[in-house]
Scaffold this active site. Structure first.
Site, mmCIF file in Angstrom:
data_model
loop_
_atom_site.group_PDB
_atom_site.id
_atom_site.type_symbol
_atom_site.label_atom_id
_atom_site.label_comp_id
_atom_site.label_asym_id
_atom_site.label_seq_id
_atom_site.Cartn_x
_atom_site.Cartn_y
_atom_site.Cartn_z
ATOM 1 N N CYS A 184 -12.076 117.972 -5.548
ATOM 2 C CA CYS A 184 -12.707 117.553 -4.298
ATOM 3 C C CYS A 184 -14.217 117.382 -4.501
ATOM 4 O O CYS A 184 -14.659 116.986 -5.583
ATOM 5 C CB CYS A 184 -12.401 118.560 -3.188
ATOM 6 N N ASP B 251 -13.723 126.563 1.733
ATOM 7 C CA ASP B 251 -13.960 126.307 3.162
ATOM 8 C C ASP B 251 -13.936 127.614 3.935
ATOM 9 O O ASP B 251 -14.659 127.768 4.915
ATOM 10 C CB ASP B 251 -12.904 125.343 3.701
#
Ligand code: RUB
Length: 311
Positions: free
Chosen positions: A129, A198
């Site tokens: 990512c 996250d």
């Protein structure tokens, strides 16, 4: 509420602004704009308006705890300020937002420096990512003169890997892009994995872009160390009292046009959970910790004691 604030919320929702750190800082910026442009006539009107903005921002994306943690950091002082005038309240929001943004940017830099100590000359790293913290580690090590290389996964469906490869190759790091399903094929060429987060749960589990847990499992099988780079505000306070981190499921059209596959269900969860057993260490701006230290870190960060309610 001014359009600029609504636009920031919309940009977070549509992922024009994305990445856990960036959405936290964008939320702080939105609150600062809301405070500066408020037309409230009384302190209580002002507080209600800030409350509405806070709720709007928190509702944009559910998984990255950086977002509610940033919002709480900026607005938390208001509760004890009943009776204060609007000028004072406005100043508090602006200065807390500035403090969050400054601390957050600085944390990424420090994580880069601390994490780079764990990168050796000749290392071949893999990332997934697009994480500013993970890339800070790789770029800092490279800037220190370590001859390293990077593998970057494409990161379907939104292909944030494209952002990472551009950033790494711009910095001069020899970079190879691969599809997500090629991780096990290439893991034998890799000797460290570095990803972002996250949210980090009290048990040390890391919630990050979908596919992270597969990479961790593959790294574990191949005995390749797996590092997570994340600021302290990625630790999730709700998990101290048993809350689960909500995994965002986005529109299937991000994967493919569903009309091409009538009668077929298409699912698009965008994050997954990597268990602590597959994580060797977590690099924070306060130092390197094992995932098992998440509970202690959370307790200290939120000044929480067992049995207490979390606000
Ligand atoms: C981004 C993602 C990143 C983390 C950490 O997902 O999973 O790895 O947010 O990033 P999305 P950072 O693109 O869906 O927001 O270290 O920059 O906070």
């Amino acid at each position: 509420m001014v359009d600029q604030v609504k636009r920031i919320a919309q940009d977070i929702r549509t992922m024009k602004i994305r990445g856990a750190g960036k959405i936290g800082r964008a939320a702080a910026t939105a609150l600062k704009i809301a405070a500066k442009t408020s037309k409230a006539k009384t302190s209580s009107e002002f507080m209600k308006e800030i409350d509405r903005v806070a709720l709007l921002l928190i509702a944009t994306r559910p998984t990255a705890v950086s977002l509610p943690n940033a919002v709480k950091f900026v607005v938390s002082k208001l509760a004890s300020m009943k009776g204060a005038d609007i000028v004072t309240l406005r100043k508090i929001i602006v200065s807390r937002a500035d403090e969050f943004i400054h601390t957050s940017n600085n944390a990424v830099k420090v994580i880069g420096e601390i994490g780079a100590r764990r990168i050796s000359n000749g290392d071949v790293l893999m990332t997934h990512c697009n994480s500013q913290c993970a890339l800070a580690v790789i770029k800092t090590a490279f800037r220190q003169g370590k001859r390293i290389k990077a593998f970057v996964t494409e990161s379907r469906p939104s292909r944030q890997g494209f952002i990472s490869v551009r950033e790494l190759s711009k910095a001069g790091v020899p970079t190879t892009m691969i599809v997500d399903s090629a991780v096990r094929y290439f893991i034998r060429d890799v000797n460290k994995v570095v990803v972002g987060a996250d949210s980090i749960a009290a048990n040390g589990a890391v919630i990050n872009k979908i596919g992270t847990s597969q990479i961790a499992l593959i790294a574990h099988e191949a005995r390749v160390p797996f590092f997570v780079a994340a600021e302290s505000y990625k630790f999730h306070p709700g998990t101290l009292v048993g809350s689960l981190v909500e995994i965002e499921e986005r529109d299937p059209r991000e994967i493919v046009n569903p009309k091409r596959f009538p009668r077929v269900k298409i699912r698009n969860p965008v994050f997954d959970v990597t268990p602590p057993e597959f994580i060797d260490l977590i690099i924070t701006e306060r130092g390197i910790v094992p995932p098992q230290a998440a509970y202690t870190l959370l307790q200290a960060h939120f000044e929480w004691k067992p049995g207490e309610e979390l606000v």
